[in-house]
Enzyme design. Structure first.
Site, PDB file in Angstrom:
ATOM      1  N   ILE A 268       9.030 -24.036 -11.375  1.00  0.00           N
ATOM      2  CA  ILE A 268       7.941 -24.597 -10.575  1.00  0.00           C
ATOM      3  C   ILE A 268       6.932 -23.486 -10.342  1.00  0.00           C
ATOM      4  O   ILE A 268       7.271 -22.420  -9.831  1.00  0.00           O
ATOM      5  CB  ILE A 268       8.439 -25.155  -9.234  1.00  0.00           C
ATOM      6  CG1 ILE A 268       9.484 -26.260  -9.459  1.00  0.00           C
ATOM      7  CG2 ILE A 268       7.262 -25.698  -8.411  1.00  0.00           C
ATOM      8  CD1 ILE A 268      10.027 -26.863  -8.171  1.00  0.00           C
ATOM      9  N   GLU A 269       5.699 -23.723 -10.741  1.00  0.00           N
ATOM     10  CA  GLU A 269       4.615 -22.745 -10.597  1.00  0.00           C
ATOM     11  C   GLU A 269       3.561 -23.301  -9.639  1.00  0.00           C
ATOM     12  O   GLU A 269       3.052 -24.402  -9.833  1.00  0.00           O
ATOM     13  CB  GLU A 269       3.956 -22.463 -11.953  1.00  0.00           C
ATOM     14  CG  GLU A 269       4.864 -21.800 -12.977  1.00  0.00           C
ATOM     15  CD  GLU A 269       4.787 -20.282 -12.926  1.00  0.00           C
ATOM     16  OE1 GLU A 269       4.053 -19.747 -12.068  1.00  0.00           O
ATOM     17  OE2 GLU A 269       5.461 -19.632 -13.760  1.00  0.00           O
ATOM     18  N   SER A 270       3.234 -22.515  -8.609  1.00  0.00           N
ATOM     19  CA  SER A 270       2.219 -22.912  -7.637  1.00  0.00           C
ATOM     20  C   SER A 270       0.877 -22.328  -8.043  1.00  0.00           C
ATOM     21  O   SER A 270       0.733 -21.105  -8.127  1.00  0.00           O
ATOM     22  CB  SER A 270       2.601 -22.418  -6.238  1.00  0.00           C
ATOM     23  OG  SER A 270       3.822 -22.986  -5.837  1.00  0.00           O
TER      24      SER A 270
END
Length: 488
Positions: A268-270
């Site tokens: 998961i990349e913000s």
């Protein structure tokens, strides 16, 4: 007849479970502020900020807290576990020290789990799963807000050699737990957009490949199905702003290897969200996304997700600027040229790494028709001119406070010389640059890499000023200005 009835009953149960899932995920977003950890509200969090929270968590019998090692500089790394289920889920954050969004969301999740709310749903989660969290895997990097650890290596490229103590800890936890699922939690550049759209990739997902051929097996497919489920959830809150991270195999990376070792790995990349500099809205989306994924794993209904939807998530692209200026006229050697400009506001940390100021740069210029901006100005018919130095020396900050900055900008002045510059901070909080007595502003030449400071004129009237990459509308006073610079 019995077979038909059984099928109908199974479909009924699936529908009930799906409805319950939908209700919970909607509630997670709506009630988020109840659980947000209020002591963590800025990105530059440090190891010492987490220790009181971890100490309090350790006093709650729901959780088990165990020190599992130390960083190179001797900062403790803790594993926080909760639940009694047979399915082990390992979540780790901030293996890059300057990527803290999910670390904050993890402590929001702890607050949710500690509360008395949603007892039935939490019972389902904690009876089915055992959750293991490694928040802030790279505390030395977090201390100075940098990607790499104190050894100067990228921990996420240390899965093969295991040179770093932090990488060894992650490998040991994965192996000892034989984790069924692993969540690799990161921040990505705010300049990623969802492919061929102007929308930022606010959250990007990936089920990493485990070989160069990008093959799939049941382990990777499970990760893909969880990603499909999370994407469906986030489309409700950030439609079109979910991306799919590049899945080229990287044999040194933890996510790729963890997938290969038999754990369904989910990255998961913000990324970016308009107006969310400290990524607090994105933190909320992490909270909703991660808890929703945990719940669907507990319920098992992620298995019903159509695998083909994974490939339909738009890939990440990198075609966003903080400010895009379209079609400005630039005069060079007696000729007029039409240029687009792409400008980014780059962060420079304060000495103690507790905050930052902006020092912006022109990133690209020319035909930028395939690029987008968080903010875009159509400068057709406007001529770009360098800013001038105000001819009078301002003696003090008190005298500076009396200066009509807007009037100066309309007159084309973007610099003020001062007899005595303020000692701190390093930036000027007024929409103009401050100069020392001996500083000479270089001749202006519009090129990639310069600080974007200029004015835009139309019909012999200055309508806009750009100061350190921030656009100021001089007719309305509209601006979202952060800081100018001090040139000593």
């Amino acid at each position: 007849m019995k077979s038909t009835a059984l099928r109908l009953f199974v479909f009924f149960l699936m529908g009930v479970n799906g409805y319950a899932q939908k209700e919970l995920t909607s509630e997670l977003y709506r009630t988020y502020d109840r659980y947000k950890e209020s002591t963590l509200n800025e990105r530059r969090i440090k190891h010492k900020d987490l220790q009181p929270l971890i100490y309090n968590i350790a006093k709650d019998t729901l959780f088990t807290v165990k020190k599992v090692g130390e960083s190179i500089e001797g900062r403790s790394i803790s594993l926080i576990s909760v639940g009694t289920g047979k399915i082990n889920v390992l979540l780790w954050s901030q293996m890059h020290g300057d990527e803290p969004t999910a670390t904050q969301a993890i402590f929001d999740i702890f607050n949710f789990l500690e509360s008395d709310d949603y007892s039935e749903e939490k019972k389902e989660i904690l009876n089915s799963l055992t959750l293991h969290f490694l928040p802030m895997l790279n505390p030395d990097g977090a201390e100075v807000f940098q990607r790499r650890n104190a050894l100067g290596i990228d921990i996420n490229r240390d899965a093969a050699m295991l040179q770093s103590p932090e990488g060894k800890i992650l490998k040991k936890m994965r192996d000892s737990l034989q984790a069924d699922f692993g969540f690799n939690l990161h921040d990505q550049s705010t300049y990623y957009n969802a492919e061929r759209t102007e929308k930022p990739a606010t959250i990007s997902y990936l089920a990493p490949a485990f070989n160069y051929e990008k093959d799939t097996n049941s382990v990777r497919e499970n990760a893909m199905k969880v990603v499909v489920f999370m994407n469906r959830i986030l489309q409700k809150y950030t439609p079109g702003q979910v991306g799919r991270y590049n899945d080229d195999f990287e044999p040194r990376a933890f996510g790729d290897n963890i997938q290969k070792w038999g754990t369904s790995a989910i990255l998961i990349e913000s990324g970016g969200y308009p107006g969310d500099v400290e990524k607090q809205e994105i933190r909320k989306l992490n909270y909703v996304s991660i808890l929703s994924a945990i719940y669907t794993i507990a319920m098992g209904n992620y298995k019903d997700m159509p695998l083909e939807e994974y490939g339909k998530i738009p890939e990440n692209d990198r075609k966003l600027f903080d400010l895009k200026i379209k079609g400005a006229t630039y005069r060079l050697m007696g000729h007029d040229y039409i240029l687009d400009l792409g400008i980014n506001r780059l962060e420079v940390d304060n000495k103690d790494h507790s905050g930052f100021y902006y020092s912006s740069r022109v990133i690209d210029q020319g035909d930028l028709s395939t690029y987008y901006g968080y903010e875009t100005l159509d400068a057709t018919g406007y001529t770009l001119w360098p800013g001038k130095v105000y001819p009078y020396v301002v003696k003090s900050m008190m005298e500076l406070a009396e200066v009509d900055i807007n009037f100066l900008l309309k007159s084309g002045y973007t610099y003020i010389r001062m007899a005595k510059l303020p000692e701190s901070p390093n930036e000027a909080n007024l929409p103009i640059h401050l100069l020392g007595m001996d500083y000479n502003v270089p001749d202006f030449h519009l090129e990639v890499g310069i600080n974007p400071t200029f004015v835009l004129e139309k019909n012999n009237k200055v309508r806009y000023a750009v100061i350190n990459g921030f656009l100021i509308d001089l007719s309305t006073g509209k601006e979202d200005f952060k800081n100018g610079l001090i040139y000593r």
